[in-house]
Design a protein around this motif. Sequence first.
Motif, mmCIF file in Angstrom:
data_model
loop_
_atom_site.group_PDB
_atom_site.id
_atom_site.type_symbol
_atom_site.label_atom_id
_atom_site.label_comp_id
_atom_site.label_asym_id
_atom_site.label_seq_id
_atom_site.Cartn_x
_atom_site.Cartn_y
_atom_site.Cartn_z
ATOM 1 N N SER A 12 61.990 30.000 80.601
ATOM 2 C CA SER A 12 61.812 30.522 81.889
ATOM 3 C C SER A 12 62.576 31.622 82.430
ATOM 4 N N ILE A 13 64.057 31.383 81.365
ATOM 5 C CA ILE A 13 65.120 32.409 82.165
ATOM 6 C C ILE A 13 65.115 33.385 81.686
ATOM 7 N N CYS A 16 62.544 35.427 83.102
ATOM 8 C CA CYS A 16 62.749 36.447 84.583
ATOM 9 C C CYS A 16 64.234 37.249 84.678
ATOM 10 N N GLU A 19 61.697 40.450 83.461
ATOM 11 C CA GLU A 19 61.009 40.714 84.454
ATOM 12 C C GLU A 19 62.445 41.735 84.926
ATOM 13 N N ALA A 20 63.419 41.540 85.266
ATOM 14 C CA ALA A 20 64.513 41.937 86.576
ATOM 15 C C ALA A 20 64.851 43.588 85.129
ATOM 16 N N ASP A 23 62.014 45.821 86.157
ATOM 17 C CA ASP A 23 61.728 45.979 87.477
ATOM 18 C C ASP A 23 62.934 47.070 87.753
#
Length: 101
Positions: A12-13, A16, A19-20, A23
């Motif tokens: 999950s990290i 993230c 995704e960061a 983004d």
Amino acid sequence: SLASCERGREWSIALCLLEALSDAGLELSASACGAAVGACGSCRRWDGALALVWGMRRLLVPLTLPAFGSALAACEGAAAGDVDADGSVTGGEQLWQRVLD
């Protein structure tokens, strides 16, 4: 880092972090995506692994052999362990075929 997430089985990290990076407008590398696929694979998260492989194809990020192997291992692990009451397998075989098409 994403490699640490893969070694630590922190899928999950890893997602993230990936995704960061996206983004922030940074180009995703094959190694970064591969590490995230590996983290998902080591935790038998076939859905996340296949979503990443599919995204790599869509974004034209080269799919490496280790990433492909991790996604396949996640599907195999899920298929071996996830069986419905009626005996049907709820693993990633159907989605895996979609990735290969």
